[in-house]
Design a protein around this motif. Structure first.
Motif, PDB file in Angstrom:
ATOM      1  N   GLU A  97       0.834  -1.209   0.000  1.00  0.00           N
ATOM      2  CA  GLU A  97       0.000   0.000   0.000  1.00  0.00           C
ATOM      3  C   GLU A  97       0.865   1.253   0.000  1.00  0.00           C
ATOM      4  O   GLU A  97       0.568   2.221  -0.692  1.00  0.00           O
ATOM      5  N   GLN A  98       1.944   1.229   0.770  1.00  0.00           N
ATOM      6  CA  GLN A  98       2.855   2.374   0.850  1.00  0.00           C
ATOM      7  C   GLN A  98       3.722   2.523  -0.394  1.00  0.00           C
ATOM      8  O   GLN A  98       4.148   3.623  -0.728  1.00  0.00           O
ATOM      9  N   HIS A  99       3.988   1.418  -1.060  1.00  0.00           N
ATOM     10  CA  HIS A  99       4.874   1.404  -2.235  1.00  0.00           C
ATOM     11  C   HIS A  99       4.204   0.584  -3.335  1.00  0.00           C
ATOM     12  O   HIS A  99       4.549  -0.583  -3.555  1.00  0.00           O
ATOM     13  N   PRO A 100       3.234   1.187  -4.040  1.00  0.00           N
ATOM     14  CA  PRO A 100       2.445   0.425  -5.011  1.00  0.00           C
ATOM     15  C   PRO A 100       3.252  -0.179  -6.159  1.00  0.00           C
ATOM     16  O   PRO A 100       2.778  -1.101  -6.810  1.00  0.00           O
ATOM     17  N   ASN A 101       4.470   0.270  -6.387  1.00  0.00           N
ATOM     18  CA  ASN A 101       5.289  -0.285  -7.474  1.00  0.00           C
ATOM     19  C   ASN A 101       6.128  -1.478  -7.024  1.00  0.00           C
ATOM     20  O   ASN A 101       6.889  -2.048  -7.803  1.00  0.00           O
ATOM     21  N   LEU A 102       5.975  -1.897  -5.770  1.00  0.00           N
ATOM     22  CA  LEU A 102       6.804  -2.954  -5.201  1.00  0.00           C
ATOM     23  C   LEU A 102       6.683  -4.277  -5.967  1.00  0.00           C
ATOM     24  O   LEU A 102       7.688  -4.902  -6.297  1.00  0.00           O
ATOM     25  N   HIS A 103       5.467  -4.684  -6.246  1.00  0.00           N
ATOM     26  CA  HIS A 103       5.261  -5.940  -6.977  1.00  0.00           C
ATOM     27  C   HIS A 103       5.972  -5.883  -8.329  1.00  0.00           C
ATOM     28  O   HIS A 103       6.678  -6.823  -8.714  1.00  0.00           O
ATOM     29  N   ASN A 104       5.808  -4.791  -9.044  1.00  0.00           N
ATOM     30  CA  ASN A 104       6.437  -4.650 -10.354  1.00  0.00           C
ATOM     31  C   ASN A 104       7.965  -4.644 -10.244  1.00  0.00           C
ATOM     32  O   ASN A 104       8.658  -5.202 -11.106  1.00  0.00           O
ATOM     33  N   GLU A 137      16.195   0.338  -1.028  1.00  0.00           N
ATOM     34  CA  GLU A 137      15.733   1.622  -0.482  1.00  0.00           C
ATOM     35  C   GLU A 137      14.325   1.502   0.093  1.00  0.00           C
ATOM     36  O   GLU A 137      14.039   2.028   1.176  1.00  0.00           O
ATOM     37  N   ILE A 138      13.462   0.790  -0.594  1.00  0.00           N
ATOM     38  CA  ILE A 138      12.099   0.590  -0.090  1.00  0.00           C
ATOM     39  C   ILE A 138      12.130  -0.270   1.171  1.00  0.00           C
ATOM     40  O   ILE A 138      11.429   0.016   2.147  1.00  0.00           O
ATOM     41  N   PHE A 139      12.941  -1.313   1.165  1.00  0.00           N
ATOM     42  CA  PHE A 139      13.069  -2.170   2.348  1.00  0.00           C
ATOM     43  C   PHE A 139      13.403  -1.330   3.574  1.00  0.00           C
ATOM     44  O   PHE A 139      12.742  -1.426   4.611  1.00  0.00           O
ATOM     45  N   TRP A 140      14.445  -0.507   3.470  1.00  0.00           N
ATOM     46  CA  TRP A 140      14.855   0.292   4.627  1.00  0.00           C
ATOM     47  C   TRP A 140      13.804   1.330   4.987  1.00  0.00           C
ATOM     48  O   TRP A 140      13.611   1.634   6.178  1.00  0.00           O
ATOM     49  N   ALA A 141      13.100   1.849   4.005  1.00  0.00           N
ATOM     50  CA  ALA A 141      12.021   2.806   4.298  1.00  0.00           C
ATOM     51  C   ALA A 141      10.932   2.147   5.140  1.00  0.00           C
ATOM     52  O   ALA A 141      10.365   2.785   6.036  1.00  0.00           O
ATOM     53  N   THR A 142      10.644   0.864   4.888  1.00  0.00           N
ATOM     54  CA  THR A 142       9.609   0.180   5.672  1.00  0.00           C
ATOM     55  C   THR A 142      10.051  -0.021   7.120  1.00  0.00           C
ATOM     56  O   THR A 142       9.224  -0.268   7.980  1.00  0.00           O
ATOM     57  N   LYS A 143      11.327   0.096   7.372  1.00  0.00           N
ATOM     58  CA  LYS A 143      11.851  -0.016   8.731  1.00  0.00           C
ATOM     59  C   LYS A 143      12.070   1.365   9.346  1.00  0.00           C
ATOM     60  O   LYS A 143      12.651   1.479  10.426  1.00  0.00           O
ATOM     61  N   GLY A 144      11.629   2.415   8.633  1.00  0.00           N
ATOM     62  CA  GLY A 144      11.770   3.771   9.143  1.00  0.00           C
ATOM     63  C   GLY A 144      13.170   4.331   9.051  1.00  0.00           C
ATOM     64  O   GLY A 144      13.504   5.294   9.725  1.00  0.00           O
ATOM     65  N   ALA A 145      14.001   3.726   8.204  1.00  0.00           N
ATOM     66  CA  ALA A 145      15.389   4.182   8.075  1.00  0.00           C
ATOM     67  C   ALA A 145      15.574   4.931   6.769  1.00  0.00           C
ATOM     68  O   ALA A 145      15.117   4.476   5.723  1.00  0.00           O
ATOM     69  N   GLU A 146      16.227   6.051   6.847  1.00  0.00           N
ATOM     70  CA  GLU A 146      16.660   6.753   5.640  1.00  0.00           C
ATOM     71  C   GLU A 146      17.815   5.947   5.058  1.00  0.00           C
ATOM     72  O   GLU A 146      18.465   5.167   5.771  1.00  0.00           O
ATOM     73  N   THR A 147      18.076   6.143   3.780  1.00  0.00           N
ATOM     74  CA  THR A 147      19.180   5.410   3.154  1.00  0.00           C
ATOM     75  C   THR A 147      20.166   6.365   2.521  1.00  0.00           C
ATOM     76  O   THR A 147      19.861   7.529   2.257  1.00  0.00           O
ATOM     77  N   SER A 148      21.347   5.833   2.293  1.00  0.00           N
ATOM     78  CA  SER A 148      22.333   6.563   1.513  1.00  0.00           C
ATOM     79  C   SER A 148      23.011   5.555   0.605  1.00  0.00           C
ATOM     80  O   SER A 148      23.098   4.369   0.928  1.00  0.00           O
TER      81      SER A 148
END
Length: 164
Positions: A97-104, A137-148
């Protein structure tokens, strides 16, 4: 029906099992896209080495070529395996739901991994890396972490996505 079966059914009725989420089915709850990124970078490096071989006319060069191809294919499959674990065990409906392009993205990564196995193409190898990085990047976003993105410091070059 044995006494053990009767006892286990009674326990299940009064205390049903709760769903568990983990990559190893224990559940340990440890997930990380790093292995998929390293595997994708290994594909890039193997393509570099294959391209650098030039004409393969002697036994030593043929041996190197065969080994590079085997490692390229193994790591393309390893990237796919690591991504399947994340997709099947970690990501949940709320992530979609948060990242609708995830499946693709996962579908694309699977196809890119296959293309990287089937060819000696830097374009295919780099595309796999890019998609794996986007998933990281999406994985870490789901854990509330910013990425670099930091230089990989690997011979393949490029970058690795890290949580900040």
């Amino acid at each position: 029906m044995s006494a053990l079966s009767i006892a286990l059914r009674a326990i299940e009725r009064f205390s049903p099992a709760k769903p568990a989420n983990a990559h190893c089915d224990i559940p340990c709850g440890i997930y990380d896209p790093h292995a998929a990124q390293i595997a994708a970078h290994t594909v890039v490096r193997m393509v570099n080495l294959i391209e650098d071989l030039g004409e393969v006319s002697d036994a030593e060069s043929r041996n190197k070529l065969i080994r590079y191809i085997a490692v390229k294919e193994e790591h393309a499959e390893l990237a796919k395996k690591e991504l399947r674990i994340l997709w099947g065990d970690y990501f949940r409906p709320e992530h979609l739901e948060q990242h609708p392009n995830l499946h693709n993205l996962f579908f694309t990564a699977m196809k890119q991994g296959s293309a990287a196995r089937q060819s000696v193409s830097m374009e295919n190898a780099q595309a796999l890396v890019a998609t794996v990085q986007e998933i990281a990047e999406i994985f870490w976003a789901t854990k509330g972490a910013e990425t670099s993105r930091q230089p990989s410091r690997q011979t393949s070059g490029g970058e690795i996505v890290y949580p900040a």
